[in-house]
Design a protein around this motif. Structure first.
Motif, PDB file in Angstrom:
ATOM      1  N   LEU A  32      35.511  41.420 -18.480  1.00  0.00           N
ATOM      2  CA  LEU A  32      35.022  42.802 -18.429  1.00  0.00           C
ATOM      3  C   LEU A  32      34.215  43.184 -19.663  1.00  0.00           C
ATOM      4  CD1 LEU A  32      37.841  44.823 -16.683  1.00  0.00           C
ATOM      5  CD2 LEU A  32      35.662  44.037 -15.757  1.00  0.00           C
ATOM      6  N   ASP A  33      34.503  42.580 -20.810  1.00  0.00           N
ATOM      7  CA  ASP A  33      33.706  42.876 -22.004  1.00  0.00           C
ATOM      8  C   ASP A  33      32.223  42.586 -21.763  1.00  0.00           C
ATOM      9  OD1 ASP A  33      35.783  43.783 -23.583  1.00  0.00           O
ATOM     10  OD2 ASP A  33      36.066  41.867 -24.631  1.00  0.00           O
ATOM     11  N   ARG A  34      31.915  41.566 -20.981  1.00  0.00           N
ATOM     12  CA  ARG A  34      30.514  41.217 -20.699  1.00  0.00           C
ATOM     13  C   ARG A  34      29.828  42.291 -19.845  1.00  0.00           C
ATOM     14  NH1 ARG A  34      28.814  36.493 -22.221  1.00  0.00           N
ATOM     15  NH2 ARG A  34      27.191  36.238 -20.675  1.00  0.00           N
ATOM     16  N   HIS A  35      30.611  43.084 -19.150  1.00  0.00           N
ATOM     17  CA  HIS A  35      30.050  44.129 -18.290  1.00  0.00           C
ATOM     18  C   HIS A  35      30.052  45.495 -18.964  1.00  0.00           C
ATOM     19  CE1 HIS A  35      29.818  41.479 -14.783  1.00  0.00           C
ATOM     20  NE2 HIS A  35      30.899  40.920 -15.306  1.00  0.00           N
ATOM     21  N   TYR A  36      30.938  45.674 -19.941  1.00  0.00           N
ATOM     22  CA  TYR A  36      31.042  46.966 -20.612  1.00  0.00           C
ATOM     23  C   TYR A  36      30.065  47.104 -21.775  1.00  0.00           C
ATOM     24  CZ  TYR A  36      33.033  50.985 -23.006  1.00  0.00           C
ATOM     25  OH  TYR A  36      33.199  52.201 -23.616  1.00  0.00           O
ATOM     26  N   TRP A  37      29.953  46.059 -22.578  1.00  0.00           N
ATOM     27  CA  TRP A  37      29.128  46.136 -23.784  1.00  0.00           C
ATOM     28  C   TRP A  37      27.700  45.713 -23.522  1.00  0.00           C
ATOM     29  CZ3 TRP A  37      31.143  48.957 -27.340  1.00  0.00           C
ATOM     30  CH2 TRP A  37      32.528  49.002 -27.502  1.00  0.00           C
ATOM     31  N   TRP A  41      26.625  46.306 -29.422  1.00  0.00           N
ATOM     32  CA  TRP A  41      27.903  46.976 -29.182  1.00  0.00           C
ATOM     33  C   TRP A  41      27.730  48.391 -28.625  1.00  0.00           C
ATOM     34  CZ3 TRP A  41      32.203  44.252 -28.938  1.00  0.00           C
ATOM     35  CH2 TRP A  41      32.275  43.047 -29.626  1.00  0.00           C
ATOM     36  N   ILE A  42      26.736  48.557 -27.779  1.00  0.00           N
ATOM     37  CA  ILE A  42      26.515  49.835 -27.097  1.00  0.00           C
ATOM     38  C   ILE A  42      27.347  49.826 -25.809  1.00  0.00           C
ATOM     39  CG2 ILE A  42      24.807  51.375 -26.041  1.00  0.00           C
ATOM     40  CD1 ILE A  42      24.374  50.852 -29.069  1.00  0.00           C
ATOM     41  N   PRO A  43      28.243  50.800 -25.635  1.00  0.00           N
ATOM     42  CA  PRO A  43      29.063  50.811 -24.417  1.00  0.00           C
ATOM     43  C   PRO A  43      28.259  51.261 -23.198  1.00  0.00           C
ATOM     44  CG  PRO A  43      29.599  52.696 -25.805  1.00  0.00           C
ATOM     45  CD  PRO A  43      28.606  51.860 -26.575  1.00  0.00           C
ATOM     46  N   GLY A  47      30.263  56.212 -15.804  1.00  0.00           N
ATOM     47  CA  GLY A  47      30.028  56.149 -14.357  1.00  0.00           C
ATOM     48  C   GLY A  47      29.453  54.815 -13.932  1.00  0.00           C
ATOM     49  N   ASP A  48      28.526  54.291 -14.718  1.00  0.00           N
ATOM     50  CA  ASP A  48      27.935  52.990 -14.401  1.00  0.00           C
ATOM     51  C   ASP A  48      28.983  51.890 -14.469  1.00  0.00           C
ATOM     52  OD1 ASP A  48      25.503  54.274 -14.151  1.00  0.00           O
ATOM     53  OD2 ASP A  48      24.767  53.645 -16.125  1.00  0.00           O
ATOM     54  N   PHE A  49      29.821  51.940 -15.508  1.00  0.00           N
ATOM     55  CA  PHE A  49      30.842  50.910 -15.679  1.00  0.00           C
ATOM     56  C   PHE A  49      31.861  50.975 -14.541  1.00  0.00           C
ATOM     57  CE2 PHE A  49      34.812  49.328 -17.812  1.00  0.00           C
ATOM     58  CZ  PHE A  49      34.430  47.996 -17.860  1.00  0.00           C
ATOM     59  N   ARG A  50      32.297  52.169 -14.188  1.00  0.00           N
ATOM     60  CA  ARG A  50      33.254  52.290 -13.081  1.00  0.00           C
ATOM     61  C   ARG A  50      32.674  51.749 -11.783  1.00  0.00           C
ATOM     62  NH1 ARG A  50      37.998  54.682 -12.888  1.00  0.00           N
ATOM     63  NH2 ARG A  50      37.767  55.343 -10.735  1.00  0.00           N
ATOM     64  N   SER A  51      31.405  52.036 -11.530  1.00  0.00           N
ATOM     65  CA  SER A  51      30.761  51.520 -10.314  1.00  0.00           C
ATOM     66  C   SER A  51      30.698  49.996 -10.327  1.00  0.00           C
ATOM     67  CB  SER A  51      29.343  52.078 -10.178  1.00  0.00           C
ATOM     68  OG  SER A  51      29.384  53.466  -9.991  1.00  0.00           O
ATOM     69  N   GLU A  52      30.356  49.456 -11.485  1.00  0.00           N
ATOM     70  CA  GLU A  52      30.271  47.997 -11.605  1.00  0.00           C
ATOM     71  C   GLU A  52      31.647  47.356 -11.439  1.00  0.00           C
ATOM     72  OE1 GLU A  52      28.252  44.567 -14.412  1.00  0.00           O
ATOM     73  OE2 GLU A  52      28.054  46.671 -14.991  1.00  0.00           O
ATOM     74  N   VAL A  53      32.672  47.938 -12.064  1.00  0.00           N
ATOM     75  CA  VAL A  53      34.028  47.397 -11.938  1.00  0.00           C
ATOM     76  C   VAL A  53      34.500  47.495 -10.487  1.00  0.00           C
ATOM     77  CG1 VAL A  53      36.447  47.726 -12.594  1.00  0.00           C
ATOM     78  CG2 VAL A  53      34.663  47.741 -14.348  1.00  0.00           C
ATOM     79  N   ALA A  54      34.191  48.582  -9.810  1.00  0.00           N
ATOM     80  CA  ALA A  54      34.580  48.722  -8.398  1.00  0.00           C
ATOM     81  C   ALA A  54      33.945  47.605  -7.568  1.00  0.00           C
ATOM     82  CB  ALA A  54      34.168  50.091  -7.861  1.00  0.00           C
ATOM     83  N   ALA A  55      32.688  47.310  -7.831  1.00  0.00           N
ATOM     84  CA  ALA A  55      32.010  46.231  -7.102  1.00  0.00           C
ATOM     85  C   ALA A  55      32.623  44.871  -7.439  1.00  0.00           C
ATOM     86  CB  ALA A  55      30.517  46.243  -7.420  1.00  0.00           C
ATOM     87  N   LEU A  56      32.941  44.655  -8.711  1.00  0.00           N
ATOM     88  CA  LEU A  56      33.566  43.387  -9.113  1.00  0.00           C
ATOM     89  C   LEU A  56      34.938  43.236  -8.472  1.00  0.00           C
ATOM     90  CD1 LEU A  56      32.639  43.457 -12.915  1.00  0.00           C
ATOM     91  CD2 LEU A  56      31.721  41.859 -11.200  1.00  0.00           C
ATOM     92  N   ALA A  57      35.728  44.300  -8.488  1.00  0.00           N
ATOM     93  CA  ALA A  57      37.079  44.249  -7.923  1.00  0.00           C
ATOM     94  C   ALA A  57      37.054  44.061  -6.409  1.00  0.00           C
ATOM     95  CB  ALA A  57      37.848  45.518  -8.286  1.00  0.00           C
ATOM     96  N   ALA A  58      35.976  44.504  -5.757  1.00  0.00           N
ATOM     97  CA  ALA A  58      35.869  44.381  -4.299  1.00  0.00           C
ATOM     98  C   ALA A  58      35.571  42.948  -3.856  1.00  0.00           C
ATOM     99  CB  ALA A  58      34.783  45.326  -3.785  1.00  0.00           C
ATOM    100  N   ARG A  59      35.202  42.092  -4.779  1.00  0.00           N
ATOM    101  CA  ARG A  59      34.932  40.695  -4.418  1.00  0.00           C
ATOM    102  C   ARG A  59      36.209  40.058  -3.857  1.00  0.00           C
ATOM    103  NH1 ARG A  59      31.367  38.606  -9.630  1.00  0.00           N
ATOM    104  NH2 ARG A  59      29.571  39.955  -9.234  1.00  0.00           N
ATOM    105  N   PRO A  60      36.037  39.041  -3.024  1.00  0.00           N
ATOM    106  CA  PRO A  60      37.220  38.459  -2.370  1.00  0.00           C
ATOM    107  C   PRO A  60      38.158  37.689  -3.296  1.00  0.00           C
ATOM    108  CG  PRO A  60      35.238  37.253  -1.775  1.00  0.00           C
ATOM    109  CD  PRO A  60      34.789  38.456  -2.548  1.00  0.00           C
ATOM    110  N   CYS A  61      37.635  37.177  -4.398  1.00  0.00           N
ATOM    111  CA  CYS A  61      38.507  36.426  -5.291  1.00  0.00           C
ATOM    112  C   CYS A  61      37.957  36.476  -6.708  1.00  0.00           C
ATOM    113  CB  CYS A  61      38.673  34.976  -4.823  1.00  0.00           C
ATOM    114  SG  CYS A  61      37.128  34.062  -4.669  1.00  0.00           S
ATOM    115  N   TYR A  68      40.512  48.078 -20.408  1.00  0.00           N
ATOM    116  CA  TYR A  68      39.736  49.179 -19.836  1.00  0.00           C
ATOM    117  C   TYR A  68      40.595  50.035 -18.906  1.00  0.00           C
ATOM    118  CZ  TYR A  68      36.007  46.658 -22.038  1.00  0.00           C
ATOM    119  OH  TYR A  68      35.232  46.016 -22.972  1.00  0.00           O
ATOM    120  N   GLY A  69      41.554  50.731 -19.518  1.00  0.00           N
ATOM    121  CA  GLY A  69      42.518  51.533 -18.793  1.00  0.00           C
ATOM    122  C   GLY A  69      41.901  52.521 -17.825  1.00  0.00           C
ATOM    123  N   GLY A  70      40.688  52.977 -18.101  1.00  0.00           N
ATOM    124  CA  GLY A  70      40.022  53.919 -17.220  1.00  0.00           C
ATOM    125  C   GLY A  70      39.585  53.321 -15.895  1.00  0.00           C
TER     126      GLY A  70
END
Length: 179
Positions: A32-37, A41-43, A47-61, A68-70
């Motif tokens: 996730l660090d590769r997707h957040y930073w 070191w600019i975060p 909203g963009d990060f949450r959308s990206e994490v949602a897409a990553l988590a939706a992958r089958p495996c 990233y508690g949020g």
């Protein structure tokens, strides 16, 4: 197990464990660090990060490492297993200092380009306070997750070895596409 989430303090061994679990199971690895930073070191924008994490988590495996508690609300319901790397905080502090030394001239593989390893007082405080502040939030998020993934807490090297012993030593053979 097709989706494994690995969390824990900085210096707990999340990325190292995630690489080994992904290799053994032949699953895609997501740091996730590769997707957040961003470089310097600019975060990412929340909203963009949450959308990206949602897409990553939706992958089958996947094997995904990062706190990233949020975004736990997006990842926990999709995970089959939550692994909490939870060694003593002094060990975590020693590891982050060692990691800084080891990566003083080379980038870490779990960080994006333009984010050299760094340590400051705020980061050291985060590591020191992790057991009292962050760990309880993860446990609470796990308790609230629906469906709730299986949970494994690894405190020692022996715990890690025992967990890895439950996994294949070598990745499964690559599947050939069906004609």
């Amino acid at each position: 197990m097709r989706r494994i989430l690995i969390v824990g303090s900085a210096g707990a061994g999340k990325s190292t464990l995630a690489r080994e679990v992904a290799r053994r199971l032949g699953l895609p690895l997501i740091h996730l660090d590769r997707h957040y930073w961003r470089a310097g070191w600019i975060p990412a924008a929340d909203g963009d990060f949450r959308s990206e994490v949602a897409a990553l988590a939706a992958r089958p495996c996947w094997v995904m490492d990062g706190n990233y508690g949020g975004t736990l609300d997006l990842r926990l319901p999709r995970a089959d297993l939550l692994v909490l790397c939870d060694p003593p905080r002094l060990l975590c502090l020693a590891r982050v200092l060692r990691r800084r030394w080891v990566h003083r001239a080379t980038p870490r593989p779990d960080l994006p380009a333009g984010c050299p390893e760094r340590i400051d007082l705020q980061f050291l405080r985060y590591v020191w306070r992790y057991p009292a502040r962050s760990r309880p939030r993860i446990i609470a998020a796990l308790a609230a997750a629906e469906p709730r993934p299986a949970f494994l807490r690894l405190r020692t090297r022996a715990d890690i070895r025992a967990f890895l012993a439950t996994l294949p030593a070598e990745p499964p053979p690559a599947r050939r596409p069906r004609p």
